[in-house]
Design a protein around this motif. Structure first.
Motif, PDB file in Angstrom:
ATOM      1  N   ARG A 304       0.934  -1.294  -0.085  1.00 21.95           N
ATOM      2  CA  ARG A 304       0.038  -0.150  -0.038  1.00 21.95           C
ATOM      3  C   ARG A 304       0.817   1.262   0.044  1.00 21.95           C
ATOM      4  O   ARG A 304       0.810   2.237  -0.607  1.00 21.95           O
ATOM      5  N   SER A 305       1.971   1.320   0.646  1.00 23.92           N
ATOM      6  CA  SER A 305       2.861   2.697   0.750  1.00 23.92           C
ATOM      7  C   SER A 305       3.748   2.510  -0.259  1.00 23.92           C
ATOM      8  O   SER A 305       4.401   3.765  -0.281  1.00 23.92           O
ATOM      9  N   GLY A 306       3.767   1.592  -1.089  1.00 24.29           N
ATOM     10  CA  GLY A 306       4.972   1.790  -2.193  1.00 24.29           C
ATOM     11  C   GLY A 306       6.328   1.396  -1.640  1.00 24.29           C
ATOM     12  O   GLY A 306       7.265   1.649  -2.530  1.00 24.29           O
ATOM     13  N   ASN A 307       6.453   0.671  -0.401  1.00 21.12           N
ATOM     14  CA  ASN A 307       7.840   0.536   0.228  1.00 21.12           C
ATOM     15  C   ASN A 307       8.298  -0.836  -0.249  1.00 21.12           C
ATOM     16  O   ASN A 307       9.322  -1.311   0.254  1.00 21.12           O
ATOM     17  N   GLY A 308       7.539  -1.639  -1.143  1.00 17.63           N
ATOM     18  CA  GLY A 308       7.690  -2.943  -1.580  1.00 17.63           C
ATOM     19  C   GLY A 308       8.453  -3.081  -2.845  1.00 17.63           C
ATOM     20  O   GLY A 308       9.452  -2.423  -3.371  1.00 17.63           O
ATOM     21  N   PRO A 309       7.795  -3.443  -3.949  1.00 15.85           N
ATOM     22  CA  PRO A 309       8.203  -3.530  -5.228  1.00 15.85           C
ATOM     23  C   PRO A 309       8.318  -2.295  -5.739  1.00 15.85           C
ATOM     24  O   PRO A 309       7.556  -1.327  -5.342  1.00 15.85           O
ATOM     25  N   ALA A 310       9.271  -1.974  -6.973  1.00 21.56           N
ATOM     26  CA  ALA A 310       9.009  -0.736  -7.520  1.00 21.56           C
ATOM     27  C   ALA A 310       7.755  -0.592  -8.145  1.00 21.56           C
ATOM     28  O   ALA A 310       7.304   0.491  -8.482  1.00 21.56           O
ATOM     29  N   ALA A 311       7.189  -1.655  -8.815  1.00 19.00           N
ATOM     30  CA  ALA A 311       5.930  -1.542  -9.356  1.00 19.00           C
ATOM     31  C   ALA A 311       5.117  -2.842  -9.557  1.00 19.00           C
ATOM     32  O   ALA A 311       5.638  -3.876  -9.480  1.00 19.00           O
ATOM     33  N   LEU A 312       3.813  -2.876  -9.095  1.00 19.84           N
ATOM     34  CA  LEU A 312       2.966  -3.877  -9.146  1.00 19.84           C
ATOM     35  C   LEU A 312       2.560  -4.123 -10.601  1.00 19.84           C
ATOM     36  O   LEU A 312       2.707  -3.167 -11.436  1.00 19.84           O
ATOM     37  N   PRO A 313       1.946  -5.166 -11.025  1.00 22.64           N
ATOM     38  CA  PRO A 313       1.454  -5.494 -12.150  1.00 22.64           C
ATOM     39  C   PRO A 313       0.408  -4.130 -12.815  1.00 22.64           C
ATOM     40  O   PRO A 313      -0.285  -3.780 -11.835  1.00 22.64           O
ATOM     41  N   PRO A 314       0.463  -3.864 -14.066  1.00 20.39           N
ATOM     42  CA  PRO A 314      -0.693  -2.734 -14.692  1.00 20.39           C
ATOM     43  C   PRO A 314      -1.759  -3.043 -14.510  1.00 20.39           C
ATOM     44  O   PRO A 314      -2.242  -4.336 -14.445  1.00 20.39           O
ATOM     45  N   PRO A 315      -2.534  -2.284 -14.492  1.00 14.82           N
ATOM     46  CA  PRO A 315      -4.188  -2.376 -14.302  1.00 14.82           C
ATOM     47  C   PRO A 315      -4.954  -3.359 -15.226  1.00 14.82           C
ATOM     48  O   PRO A 315      -5.953  -4.035 -14.796  1.00 14.82           O
ATOM     49  N   VAL A 316      -4.032  -3.617 -16.491  1.00 15.60           N
ATOM     50  CA  VAL A 316      -4.916  -4.319 -17.624  1.00 15.60           C
ATOM     51  C   VAL A 316      -5.034  -5.778 -16.982  1.00 15.60           C
ATOM     52  O   VAL A 316      -5.616  -6.371 -17.742  1.00 15.60           O
ATOM     53  N   SER A 317      -3.964  -6.136 -16.156  1.00 18.77           N
ATOM     54  CA  SER A 317      -3.868  -7.567 -15.749  1.00 18.77           C
ATOM     55  C   SER A 317      -4.682  -8.168 -14.752  1.00 18.77           C
ATOM     56  O   SER A 317      -5.095  -7.337 -13.722  1.00 18.77           O
ATOM     57  N   ILE A 318      -5.227  -9.265 -14.649  1.00 17.85           N
ATOM     58  CA  ILE A 318      -5.927  -9.906 -13.620  1.00 17.85           C
ATOM     59  C   ILE A 318      -5.114  -9.883 -12.304  1.00 17.85           C
ATOM     60  O   ILE A 318      -5.531 -10.046 -11.206  1.00 17.85           O
ATOM     61  N   ALA A 319      -3.793 -10.055 -12.490  1.00 22.38           N
ATOM     62  CA  ALA A 319      -2.818  -9.980 -11.534  1.00 22.38           C
ATOM     63  C   ALA A 319      -3.133  -8.663 -10.606  1.00 22.38           C
ATOM     64  O   ALA A 319      -3.107  -9.248  -9.197  1.00 22.38           O
ATOM     65  N   ARG A 320      -3.047  -7.880 -11.076  1.00 18.52           N
ATOM     66  CA  ARG A 320      -3.191  -6.277 -10.340  1.00 18.52           C
ATOM     67  C   ARG A 320      -4.697  -6.798  -9.668  1.00 18.52           C
ATOM     68  O   ARG A 320      -4.971  -6.012  -8.346  1.00 18.52           O
ATOM     69  N   HIS A 321      -5.666  -6.901 -10.197  1.00 17.92           N
ATOM     70  CA  HIS A 321      -7.106  -7.200  -9.671  1.00 17.92           C
ATOM     71  C   HIS A 321      -7.033  -7.928  -8.544  1.00 17.92           C
ATOM     72  O   HIS A 321      -7.535  -7.613  -7.425  1.00 17.92           O
ATOM     73  N   LEU A 322      -6.304  -9.082  -8.574  1.00 17.55           N
ATOM     74  CA  LEU A 322      -6.246  -9.948  -7.414  1.00 17.55           C
ATOM     75  C   LEU A 322      -5.441  -9.405  -6.304  1.00 17.55           C
ATOM     76  O   LEU A 322      -5.842  -9.561  -5.288  1.00 17.55           O
ATOM     77  N   ILE A 323      -4.504  -8.559  -6.488  1.00 21.48           N
ATOM     78  CA  ILE A 323      -3.727  -8.045  -5.635  1.00 21.48           C
ATOM     79  C   ILE A 323      -4.421  -6.807  -4.946  1.00 21.48           C
ATOM     80  O   ILE A 323      -4.532  -6.718  -3.700  1.00 21.48           O
ATOM     81  N   ASP A 324      -5.103  -6.145  -5.662  1.00 23.31           N
ATOM     82  CA  ASP A 324      -5.925  -5.096  -5.089  1.00 23.31           C
ATOM     83  C   ASP A 324      -7.099  -5.473  -4.285  1.00 23.31           C
ATOM     84  O   ASP A 324      -7.439  -4.756  -3.305  1.00 23.31           O
ATOM     85  N   ALA A 325      -7.699  -6.719  -4.623  1.00 18.02           N
ATOM     86  CA  ALA A 325      -8.608  -7.275  -4.017  1.00 18.02           C
ATOM     87  C   ALA A 325      -8.282  -7.682  -2.570  1.00 18.02           C
ATOM     88  O   ALA A 325      -8.978  -7.432  -1.633  1.00 18.02           O
ATOM     89  N   TRP A 326      -7.443  -8.393  -2.528  1.00 13.06           N
ATOM     90  CA  TRP A 326      -6.615  -8.846  -1.228  1.00 13.06           C
ATOM     91  C   TRP A 326      -6.100  -7.559  -0.419  1.00 13.06           C
ATOM     92  O   TRP A 326      -6.432  -7.678   0.865  1.00 13.06           O
ATOM     93  N   LEU A 327      -5.664  -6.555  -0.935  1.00 15.39           N
ATOM     94  CA  LEU A 327      -5.258  -5.379  -0.122  1.00 15.39           C
ATOM     95  C   LEU A 327      -6.284  -4.892   0.465  1.00 15.39           C
ATOM     96  O   LEU A 327      -6.352  -4.101   1.454  1.00 15.39           O
ATOM     97  N   ALA A 328      -7.642  -4.963  -0.248  1.00 16.31           N
ATOM     98  CA  ALA A 328      -8.925  -4.037   0.401  1.00 16.31           C
ATOM     99  C   ALA A 328      -9.733  -5.025   1.279  1.00 16.31           C
ATOM    100  O   ALA A 328     -10.573  -4.401   1.988  1.00 16.31           O
ATOM    101  N   GLU A 329      -9.211  -6.277   1.524  1.00 14.38           N
ATOM    102  CA  GLU A 329      -9.692  -6.935   2.518  1.00 14.38           C
ATOM    103  C   GLU A 329      -9.439  -6.438   3.856  1.00 14.38           C
ATOM    104  O   GLU A 329      -8.287  -5.927   4.319  1.00 14.38           O
TER     105      GLU A 329
END
Length: 329
Positions: A304-329
């Motif tokens: 959430r803070s950006g202190n992890g990877p330089a970049a998460l997957p772009p929004p076009v991918s289901i990977a980003r959708h799954l990450i965002d859903a998990w972060l919102a839990e």
């Protein structure tokens, strides 16, 4: 769902091969399609899973699938780029307006009493008199398009990829003939029909049941980019079993509580990504470096803070959708 454990020690040396995993590309990924700063996904479904048109599958059997309606034709080049116009609300696909269905076109369906088709062609400076602002691919603009254009473009890329890769019959090797508005190829010697194929692949967010998840990176990705794990489903294997096997092979973890979340077409070239979450039984990572370059545990706060990877997957991918859903839990 609880899946029988997969013993990492029982897997073949080196784990599964590169063909078992659907990377974004066999070539290095351009930073432009995986920027360091991109907003979270906001749709209830993965971006490319949006549908804003009727695929009109019954119309494919007709001599004129457009049924006399005007036709909007999308040109796609050899690099799978299409003409784009920057509209007031963002990028829009530029369609060639035609009075009848184009020769050699592939029917995509209809919306608002207008038929849509795709043709393969060369880049031009204008389409139907409108200047082309840029030629872009699905990865670059997919998340910025409306539901109708995003769905049509994903469909167009997938069906064109199938035509490019399947020009000959798998039964006899004879050059096939195209039928049903581009949705069937026929072996001229046996009469066998060949239909578009889709390869199922699993993509999974593995978490520890608490506040951390596993992300990995492939060597072809730009520096600092991490994503969740993924792999193809093998013959005779369920999607849930593929999740357990791939996680064991790639990072040496046993998983349980495998849960389906959503799916997304990924026509690079012909995959259907089946999205899951899974809970790791342990936390010690044993990375198969033939599969991925690096894997690490990241906390929600780091992501959430950006202190992890330089970049998460772009929004076009289901990977980003799954990450965002998990972060919102």
């Amino acid at each position: 769902m609880t899946v029988p454990p997969v013993d990492p020690a029982a897997t073949p040396p080196g784990g599964s091969g590169p063909a078992d995993n659907p990377p974004p590309s066999e070539l290095p990924v351009d930073v432009a399609v995986w920027p360091e700063s991109s907003g979270p996904t906001t749709d209830d479904v993965p971006v490319l899973s949006r549908v804003g048109h009727d695929r009109g599958h019954l119309d494919r059997d007709l001599d004129d699938p457009a049924r006399g309606r005007p036709v909007r034709v999308l040109t796609i080049d050899a690099q799978r780029a299409v003409p784009v116009h920057e509209g007031a609300a963002g990028p829009e696909l530029l369609w060639d307006q035609r009075a009848e269905f184009p020769t050699g076109g592939i029917y995509l369906g209809h919306a608002d009493d207008v038929a849509y088709a795709v043709v393969r062609g060369e880049r031009s400076l204008t389409i139907s008199g409108t200047p082309v602002d840029t030629w872009s691919g699905l990865r670059e603009i997919g998340s910025d398009l409306g539901a109708r254009d995003a769905g049509l473009l994903a469909q167009a890329v997938g069906i064109v990829e199938w035509h490019e890769r399947n020009r000959f019959s798998p039964y006899t090797g004879a050059a096939t003939t195209i039928e049903k508005s581009g949705w069937t190829q026929r072996d001229p010697t046996t009469g066998q029909e060949v239909f578009p194929r889709t390869d199922p692949a699993v993509i999974m967010l593995v978490h520890d049941g608490g506040d951390r998840c596993v992300l990995g990176r492939q060597a072809v990705w730009p520096p600092g980019r991490f994503s969740i794990l993924a792999g193809f489903v093998e013959p005779g294997e369920s999607a849930e079993a593929a999740v357990a096997r791939e996680v064991a092979e790639e990072v040496g973890l046993e998983v349980t509580d495998v849960r389906y979340v959503s799916s997304q077409p990924w026509p690079f070239p012909q995959s259907l990504m089946l999205g899951f979450t899974a809970r790791a039984v342990g936390t010690e990572l044993q990375v198969d470096h033939d599969e991925i370059e690096e894997a690490r545990w990241f906390s929600r706060e780091e992501l959430r803070s950006g202190n992890g990877p330089a970049a998460l997957p772009p929004p076009v991918s289901i990977a980003r959708h799954l990450i965002d859903a998990w972060l919102a839990e």
